[in-house]
Design an enzyme around this catalytic site. Structure first.
Site, short mmCIF file in Angstrom:
data_model
loop_
_atom_site.label_atom_id
_atom_site.label_comp_id
_atom_site.label_asym_id
_atom_site.label_seq_id
_atom_site.Cartn_x
_atom_site.Cartn_y
_atom_site.Cartn_z
N GLU A 158 0.83 -1.21 0.00
CA GLU A 158 0.00 0.00 0.00
C GLU A 158 0.87 1.26 0.00
OE1 GLU A 158 -4.13 -1.19 2.26
OE2 GLU A 158 -2.31 -1.03 3.48
N HIS A 305 -15.85 43.33 -16.49
CA HIS A 305 -16.56 43.58 -17.75
C HIS A 305 -17.76 42.63 -17.85
CE1 HIS A 305 -17.06 42.59 -22.19
NE2 HIS A 305 -17.34 43.87 -22.14
N ASN A 306 -18.93 43.19 -18.17
CA ASN A 306 -20.16 42.38 -18.29
C ASN A 306 -20.25 41.39 -17.13
OD1 ASN A 306 -20.74 43.77 -20.59
ND2 ASN A 306 -20.35 42.07 -22.01
N GLU A 335 -20.39 45.95 -13.82
CA GLU A 335 -21.14 46.46 -14.97
C GLU A 335 -22.55 45.87 -14.98
OE1 GLU A 335 -20.50 47.19 -19.76
OE2 GLU A 335 -19.07 46.02 -18.62
N ASP A 337 -25.93 45.93 -17.47
CA ASP A 337 -26.60 46.30 -18.72
C ASP A 337 -28.09 46.08 -18.54
OD1 ASP A 337 -24.07 46.65 -19.58
OD2 ASP A 337 -24.09 45.13 -21.14
N HIS A 350 -26.71 40.67 -21.94
CA HIS A 350 -25.87 41.26 -22.99
C HIS A 350 -26.76 41.51 -24.20
CE1 HIS A 350 -21.78 41.13 -25.28
NE2 HIS A 350 -22.20 42.35 -25.05
N GLU A 389 -38.69 52.12 -21.63
CA GLU A 389 -39.79 52.71 -22.39
C GLU A 389 -40.12 54.10 -21.84
OE1 GLU A 389 -40.99 51.52 -24.97
OE2 GLU A 389 -40.46 49.39 -24.97
N SER A 503 -14.42 55.85 -21.95
CA SER A 503 -14.18 54.42 -22.11
C SER A 503 -13.44 54.17 -23.41
CB SER A 503 -15.49 53.63 -22.09
OG SER A 503 -16.09 53.67 -20.81
N ARG A 530 -11.60 54.09 -18.53
CA ARG A 530 -12.01 52.69 -18.40
C ARG A 530 -11.72 51.99 -19.72
NH1 ARG A 530 -16.43 49.54 -19.76
NH2 ARG A 530 -16.80 47.74 -18.40
N TYR A 687 6.70 19.02 -17.66
CA TYR A 687 7.32 18.93 -18.98
C TYR A 687 6.76 17.75 -19.76
CZ TYR A 687 10.85 18.04 -22.56
OH TYR A 687 11.49 17.80 -23.75
#
Length: 769
Positions: A158, A305-306, A335, A337, A350, A389, A503, A530, A687
């Site tokens: 073992e 980002h996003n 961020e 959106d 997105h 809207e 940006s 940014r 390697y």
């Protein structure tokens, strides 16, 4: 601590029931919900699962991989199934790094609470372990893996199997001699303390023993004065006092008799070298140590980002988990959106892609919950594409209170904080600099609004710009920053103000650095910039942030869901200063009259030379599980990232068939012109002559955060000449240090490490490059 874990496993009722196992529903999606049998293993460190109660089980997760446990109400997935599965019976196992969460639903509220309490108890125990306790637990884990028949004893067969699992190729006769020496009971097996002694013989560090004996008069111990000599001569801690050396002995010497006699044994000496005091990262740089009262544009700011995406940019999943992970990494600019949802309620995704959608109110609530848990520092919210809207404010009046409630939730995090001070304005050549108070309660936002697009084809056919339509509730969040388009540096000086931000795409920013690097540096001393990834990076890959930091760009937005070299540099850069997400820029990037050019750095910057002797490695893991029959052939690659002329890499030769205790003993040499901007990355690779080398582990840190003592000039002959050190005197010498490796996801691979000796030298006169 390991014994405390064993005590808990035999006395804690929750853990006892978890070891018996029970069925729970594993939930991956709305359509994938399957019954599995989960059981805590007897070692208390792993949880296995099977399809059936008596079926073949396999590992599900290790306790050391778990970050925290959440209840069902905090699970984004389980909340979406609330009508089908009771939230009270659900919980989530959250892992370190980027591994997906594990959502489970028990058969009762009591069972769910039992697993939540038990798992959190184990996580807390593991988190509180010190280096020696982690090593003991690691050793216990290997014993469990090697003890194939689980009889609490280990035969030589073992042991041979275990050595192969541990990346050790050893002569059978030598291995058997170590086995016999450890088998003091002469039972033909190893158990308990015998296995510990076998491990110590196996891991005997000849290079450390030689260093120890070079300062020890009798080769058995270091007296207080001998240890003090080592700290001053080798570690270059010139101000080290006898009191400090005594504190280190009291902390790292394992024997009570040694502490009483004020001596350090070989075990204590090794424990010191493997500790944070012997780490390459300077402990003084771990807490907040920089001036946090300067203008906001004087800091590098950890940016995402996003942030909502946890996959690619076209079809990936949007999730509040993206915000949680980014914020827990120290991100201070996220961020959001925001677009119209089908029922008029704002959603985040997105735009104009097939990415999934999440509710805006969930995002705001998540930021409120996680943005200020450990960091009492300002967070910047980057809002983009708010397509609301015209009549949203009037037709959807019932939805607005929820938004207001979320805003209040954000501000409530600072109810006990003082009111924000007025903006501190500095004037230099009629240019003003915004001082964004880093402790004030409200959230900094920059929000760009655009009108909704009724037809997708209008994106391609229409050249007419749509009229901005603002939602007052969202617009009121704009506090400090206003987004403006960049035209030229001259135009910015003449028309823009200190509270405005521009940006840049990575392509445009890199071009500006090459064409007008000094102007870009001066621009970033008074206005925020940014930078965001190219739109061609649809796979959410990243760019090297160092190139943009060289020009003083404050917010270099990263796709934090993607591991790799670029995120290693980002994580390493923001590991300092308490991980608060703000790092003070070097003074030459804060001076509005700076002459610094990132492409052509010249005097008065003094070049420094770095000598790294890569000595040895310890317990390197076998990452590629498909190569089960092989043992790693490790090599060490050292990389420098900074200004273009400083970027370099060198590597050692590989050591054949030894991932357990490889020895290199090779010295690498680097010359750096602007050390204030340099990042140092150590990578261990396996390697492979047939294909690309396999990644084993890495560690990245700022040049300025290497642990170092006071300047101490060397006399000739004290250090081997490398032929690359003309006209130099010795600066701070970090000395002998361990580098504790991290995985691709930035998770600790302890006890995997490499042992190095580091020497930094500075030119007597700055050389123009």
């Amino acid at each position: 601590m390991a014994s405390l874990l064993q005590d808990q496993l035999t006395t804690d009722q929750d853990l006892l029931l978890m070891q018996e196992g029970m069925p729970m529903r594993k939930v991956r999606s709305k359509s994938w919900k399957k019954l599995r049998y989960f059981r805590l293993q007897n070692d208390g460190m792993t949880v296995w699962h099977a399809r059936q109660a008596r079926g073949s089980a396999k590992p599900s997760f290790s306790i050391s991989d778990v970050d925290t446990i959440r209840n069902g109400h905090d699970s984004e997935l389980l909340r979406s199934l609330a009508e089908e599965l009771p939230l009270e019976q659900g919980f989530t196992v959250v892992f370190h790094g980027r591994r997906s969460n594990l959502d489970l639903v028990a058969n009762s509220v009591e069972e769910a609470q039992m697993w939540m309490r038990g798992l959190q108890l184990l996580v807390d125990l593991v988190t509180s372990m010190d280096h020696q306790e982690r090593l003991d637990q690691w050793l216990s884990d290997w014993f469990q893996r090697g003890d194939k028949n689980q009889d609490g004893k280990m035969s030589f067969q073992e042991v041979q199997r275990l050595l192969h699992l541990m990346n050790v190729e050893m002569d059978q006769e030598y291995a058997f001699s170590l086995f016999q020496a450890a088998d003091t009971s002469q039972s033909g097996t190893l158990e308990g303390e015998e296995f510990v002694q076998f491990y110590k013989a196996l891991t005997k560090r000849a290079e450390v023993q030689e260093l120890f004996e070079s300062f020890s008069a009798d080769g058995q111990k270091l007296t207080l004065l001998e240890f003090l000599d080592f700290l001053r001569e080798e570690q270059k801690e010139r101000d080290c006092t006898s009191e400090l050396a005594l504190e280190l002995i009291d902390h790292y010497e394992p024997s009570d008799s040694g502490k009483l006699r004020h001596v350090l044994s070989m075990d204590g000496f090794l424990s010191y070298l493997c500790s944070k005091d012997g780490d390459i990262f300077n402990p003084a740089c771990l807490p907040i140590y920089q001036d946090m009262t300067q203008p906001l544009n004087h800091y590098f700011i950890c940016s995402s980002h996003n942030t909502y995406l946890v996959g690619d940019q076209l079809c990936g999943q949007s999730s509040v988990e993206g915000y949680i992970r980014a914020l827990k990494r120290g991100c201070r600019c996220v961020e959001v959106d925001v677009w119209d949802g089908p029922s008029g309620e704002p959603v985040v995704y997105h735009g104009h892609t097939l990415t999934s959608r999440i509710l805006f109110k969930d995002v705001v609530a998540t930021v409120a919950q996680y943005a200020f848990q450990e960091l009492r520092r300002r967070i910047l919210v980057k809002g983009k594409k708010l397509t609301l809207e015209e009549d949203l404010e009037y037709e959807e009046e019932e939805a607005e209170p929820e938004l207001e409630e979320s805003e209040l939730a954000l501000e409530s995090q600072f109810e006990t904080e003082p009111e924000p001070q007025e903006q501190n304005l500095q004037s230099k050549d009629k240019k003003k600099v915004v001082m964004c108070p880093l402790f004030c309660p409200s959230i900094c936002c920059q929000i760009v609004a655009q009108a909704p697009i009724s037809k997708p084809e209008s994106l391609l056919l229409s050249q007419q710009k749509s009229k901005p339509i603002l939602c007052p509730a969202l617009s009121s969040l704009v506090i400090y920053l206003k987004s403006v388009s960049f035209r030229s540096f001259t135009h910015s000086k003449e028309h823009y103000h200190f509270y405005e931000i521009s940006s840049f795409s990575e392509t445009k920013a890199k071009r500006l650095i090459k064409e007008a690097g000094n102007e870009f540096v001066q621009h970033n001393t008074w206005q925020l910039s940014r930078v965001y990834p190219s739109g061609l990076r649809t796979d959410s890959s990243n760019y090297n942030p160092q190139e943009l930091w060289n020009a003083g760009c404050q917010m270099v937005a990263m796709n934090m869901q993607t591991a790799g070299l670029e995120m290693d540099i980002c994580d390493g850069h923001f590991r300092q200063n308490g991980g608060c997400g703000y790092v003070l820029k070097p003074d030459f990037l804060r001076d509005i009259q700076s002459s610094f050019h990132p492409e052509r750095p010249i005097s008065p910057f003094k070049a420094q030379t770095l000598l790294i002797q890569v000595i040895s490695g310890q317990q390197l893991p076998k990452v590629d599980k498909t190569k089960e029959g092989s043992i790693v052939d490790p090599l060490v690659k050292v990389q420098i990232f900074g200004v273009r002329l400083d970027t370099a890499r060198q590597e050692t030769n590989y050591v054949e068939n030894n991932g357990f205790n490889p020895y290199w003993g090779e010295t690498l040499c680097f010359r750096v012109l602007v050390p204030e901007l340099a990042m140092l990355r150590f990578v261990v690779m396996d390697y492979d002559w047939k294909s690309r080398n396999d990644f084993i582990g890495q560690y990245t840190l700022p040049w300025t955060c290497m642990q170092q003592g006071e300047p101490a000039p060397l006399t000739p002959g004290q250090y081997p000449s490398s032929g690359c050190l003309p006209n130099a005197v010795l600066l701070p010498l970090p000395g002998y240090r361990h580098i504790h490796l991290l995985s691709k996801d930035g998770i600790s691979l302890r006890p995997a490490s490499i042992f190095v000796y580091i020497c930094i030298q500075e030119d007597l006169e700055g050389d123009e490059s």
